[in-house]
Enzyme design. Structure first.
Site, PDB file in Angstrom:
ATOM      1  N   ASP A  15       6.834  -6.669   7.691  1.00 39.13           N
ATOM      2  CA  ASP A  15       7.050  -5.311   8.210  1.00 39.13           C
ATOM      3  C   ASP A  15       8.367  -5.297   8.990  1.00 39.13           C
ATOM      4  O   ASP A  15       8.557  -6.096   9.907  1.00 39.13           O
ATOM      5  CB  ASP A  15       5.871  -4.956   9.118  1.00 39.13           C
ATOM      6  N   ASP A 110       9.035   0.004   4.302  1.00 37.14           N
ATOM      7  CA  ASP A 110       9.406  -1.168   5.115  1.00 37.14           C
ATOM      8  C   ASP A 110       8.306  -2.217   5.217  1.00 37.14           C
ATOM      9  O   ASP A 110       8.389  -3.104   6.050  1.00 37.14           O
ATOM     10  CB  ASP A 110       9.846  -0.727   6.513  1.00 37.14           C
ATOM     11  N   GLU A 111       7.296  -2.121   4.370  1.00 40.72           N
ATOM     12  CA  GLU A 111       6.108  -2.941   4.596  1.00 40.72           C
ATOM     13  C   GLU A 111       5.472  -3.341   3.275  1.00 40.72           C
ATOM     14  O   GLU A 111       5.362  -2.525   2.373  1.00 40.72           O
ATOM     15  CB  GLU A 111       5.143  -2.086   5.420  1.00 40.72           C
TER      16      GLU A 111
HETATM   17  P1  TTP Z   1       6.554   1.459  11.013  1.00 39.31           P
HETATM   18  O1  TTP Z   1       6.626   0.109  10.367  1.00 39.31           O
HETATM   19  O2  TTP Z   1       5.211   1.944  11.474  1.00 39.31           O
HETATM   20  O3  TTP Z   1       7.480   1.493  12.313  1.00 39.31           O
HETATM   21  P2  TTP Z   1       8.900   0.838  12.539  1.00 39.31           P
HETATM   22  O4  TTP Z   1       9.312  -0.051  11.421  1.00 39.31           O
HETATM   23  O5  TTP Z   1       9.860   1.927  12.866  1.00 39.31           O
HETATM   24  O6  TTP Z   1       8.667   0.003  13.864  1.00 39.31           O
HETATM   25  P3  TTP Z   1       7.845  -1.344  14.038  1.00 39.31           P
HETATM   26  O7  TTP Z   1       8.837  -2.338  14.544  1.00 39.31           O
HETATM   27  O8  TTP Z   1       6.785  -1.029  15.038  1.00 39.31           O
HETATM   28  O9  TTP Z   1       7.285  -1.704  12.690  1.00 39.31           O
HETATM   29  O10 TTP Z   1       7.154   2.554  10.054  1.00 39.31           O
HETATM   30  C1  TTP Z   1       8.262   2.299   9.206  1.00 39.31           C
HETATM   31  C2  TTP Z   1       9.134   3.531   9.114  1.00 39.31           C
HETATM   32  O11 TTP Z   1       8.374   4.639   8.660  1.00 39.31           O
HETATM   33  C3  TTP Z   1       9.722   3.958  10.445  1.00 39.31           C
HETATM   34  O12 TTP Z   1      10.947   3.294  10.704  1.00 39.31           O
HETATM   35  C4  TTP Z   1       9.887   5.427  10.282  1.00 39.31           C
HETATM   36  C5  TTP Z   1       8.808   5.827   9.324  1.00 39.31           C
HETATM   37  N1  TTP Z   1       7.684   6.476  10.033  1.00 39.31           N
HETATM   38  C6  TTP Z   1       7.675   7.858  10.157  1.00 39.31           C
HETATM   39  O13 TTP Z   1       8.559   8.532   9.639  1.00 39.31           O
HETATM   40  N2  TTP Z   1       6.657   8.453  10.860  1.00 39.31           N
HETATM   41  C7  TTP Z   1       5.644   7.743  11.458  1.00 39.31           C
HETATM   42  O14 TTP Z   1       4.748   8.326  12.093  1.00 39.31           O
HETATM   43  C8  TTP Z   1       5.675   6.310  11.318  1.00 39.31           C
HETATM   44  C9  TTP Z   1       4.599   5.461  11.961  1.00 39.31           C
HETATM   45  C10 TTP Z   1       6.704   5.727  10.606  1.00 39.31           C
HETATM   46 MG    MG Z   2       7.997  -1.445  10.605  1.00 34.55          MG
END
Ligand code: TTP
Ligand code: MG
Length: 413
Positions: A15, A110-111
């Site tokens: 992730d 991203d995951e």
């Molecule tokens: P996430 O992996 O949940 O968050 P992140 O990568 O920004 O941060 P973390 O380090 O905690 O993993 O989500 C990936 C992307 O998806 C994030 O960069 C933006 C998008 N996203 C949204 O647009 N709305 C949301 O509510 C969430 C949770 C994510």
């Molecule tokens: Mg993330």
């Protein structure tokens, strides 16, 4: 094979850290070290998509109302997302991930879950792959990620969260998993959202240990989900990594939030037509048809409602979706609206054989002419060439801009 556990799979969950924000920082180093918030701008309506870890120190979070984010972090830098860029980065990431996995399951841009059992051979091999993915992501893409290596999907996901950002964490066995989480709040289990956590808390079930000790109660409270939780609380999760296929989606929908509440339901109908075209486009890409039609509204008081109806046939047509959504709109309370959405559910992949039957309900010639009529009428009302710009309108940014233009220029029918 892997000697450290007896389950027989080694799964990596990877992730990216603060994904959208990290991409922007990579491309503009002046942003590094600053609280960066990606989403709407403070004077607009909308929410935070994500934010840098510096912004998180101020209490800013994904999905938070942008006004609230600004209240907590007025000194933040606010930017719109740039989806095309993130998609391109995601393709690069996917190429790296795929090198090491027999099966990879993308969960979002991203995951992903990677089944590395074969490639790794044993736990030491999995550790090497996890480290390599982190290193290559940094060297080749210029971003950090968090990697979890574990015996199950749930544990791998938990592991990738455990040491974020730029994390690496292993949970080799179900015993390790249980030891790690047994005294934590139930919300540590990723399927337990705010509502579920509240329900459990109200029943006195605070920790994972409580789930273990009150299985019947948990099942009574949460049904099928409860049964799942009573398994996961003991570290049991045999799910396999299955390749993600867009055609497996259960529904397809699009929605827009207006910058100012809309009182005029004729304007909403026009917006529904654009949304219907966007849904049609996405359904078409995967040859999907839906039997169910949904309409979603959020009123200015933030109350959300959705209405749906099952058709006697399945459709992928914007015309049909639009007509059904408009009918649903006529059945709801006409209060000012901040968000409108439309979608198809109960999806199935279209088969040639069904097309003949389909034509009884939706004559292709008639649909085509209705489609043209609707678009022409819309174009006429707003002085825009919708038909000529559909490809652009399918993109989120242009859709929002077009809808805002329509809202400002709507003069009634
Ligand atoms: P996430 O992996 O949940 O968050 P992140 O990568 O920004 O941060 P973390 O380090 O905690 O993993 O989500 C990936 C992307 O998806 C994030 O960069 C933006 C998008 N996203 C949204 O647009 N709305 C949301 O509510 C969430 C949770 C994510
Ligand atoms: Mg993330």
């Amino acid at each position: 094979m892997n000697t450290n556990n007896n389950i027989g799979q080694i799964i990596i969950h990877v992730d990216m850290d603060a994904f959208y924000a990290s991409v922007e920082i990579r491309d503009n180093p002046a942003l590094r070290g600053k609280p960066l918030i990606i989403g709407s701008l403070p004077h607009e309506r909308g929410v935070v998509a994500t934010c840098s870890y510096e912004a998180r120190k101020f209490g800013v979070r994904s999905a938070m109302n942008i006004k609230e984010a600004f209240r907590r972090c007025p000194q933040g830098i606010y930017m719109h997302p740039n989806f095309d860029k993130y998609k391109a980065v995601s393709e690069q990431l996917n190429n790296i991930w795929n090198t090491y996995a027999t099966v990879s399951q993308r969960i979002s841009l991203d995951e992903a879950y990677l089944d590395v059992t074969e490639q790794a051979g044993d736990w030491e091999g999995a550790r090497r792959i996890g480290r390599l993915i982190k290193q290559r992501t940094l060297d080749e893409v210029g971003l950090t990620c968090s990697v979890g290596v574990a015996y199950s999907k749930t544990a791998a996901k938990m592991a990738s969260e455990e040491d974020k950002p730029d994390g690496y964490f292993e949970i080799p066995t179900s015993g390790d998993f249980v030891d790690l989480i047994i005294d934590r709040d139930v919300s540590v289990l990723y399927t337990v959202g705010e509502q579920t956590a509240k329900k459990l808390h109200e029943a006195g079930i605070m920790t994972v240990r409580d789930i273990q000790q009150h299985q019947e109660l948990v099942v009574r409270l949460l049904g099928k989900h409860g049964r799942w939780l009573t398994q996961v609380a003991f570290g049991i999760d045999d799910r396999k990594v299955v390749p993600y296929r867009p055609q497996d989606a259960k529904s397809i929908s699009r929605e827009v939030t207006f910058q100012k509440d809309v009182r005029d339901y004729e304007l909403l109908k026009d917006v529904l037509l654009l949304l219907a075209f966007c849904v049609e486009h996405r359904a078409g890409r995967y040859s999907l048809r839906g039997k169910g039609v949904t309409l979603k509204l959020t009123y200015s008081n933030m109350q959300s409602i959705s209405r749906s109806r099952l058709l006697s046939f399945s459709t992928a047509s914007a015309v049909t979706l639009y007509r059904e959504a408009v009918q649903l709109l006529d059945t709801v309370d006409h209060q000012p609206v901040r968000l409108v959405g439309a979608g198809l559910y109960n999806l199935a992949q279209g088969e040639q054989g069904q097309m003949v039957l389909q034509d009884l309900f939706e004559d292709p010639g008639t649909l085509e002419s209705q489609r043209k009529e609707l678009l022409d009428a819309l174009g006429h009302r707003y002085g825009l060439d919708f038909a000529g710009h559909l490809e652009q309108i399918y993109q989120m940014d242009t859709l929002h801009k077009t809808v805002e233009y329509m809202r400002k220029h709507f003069k009634g029918l």
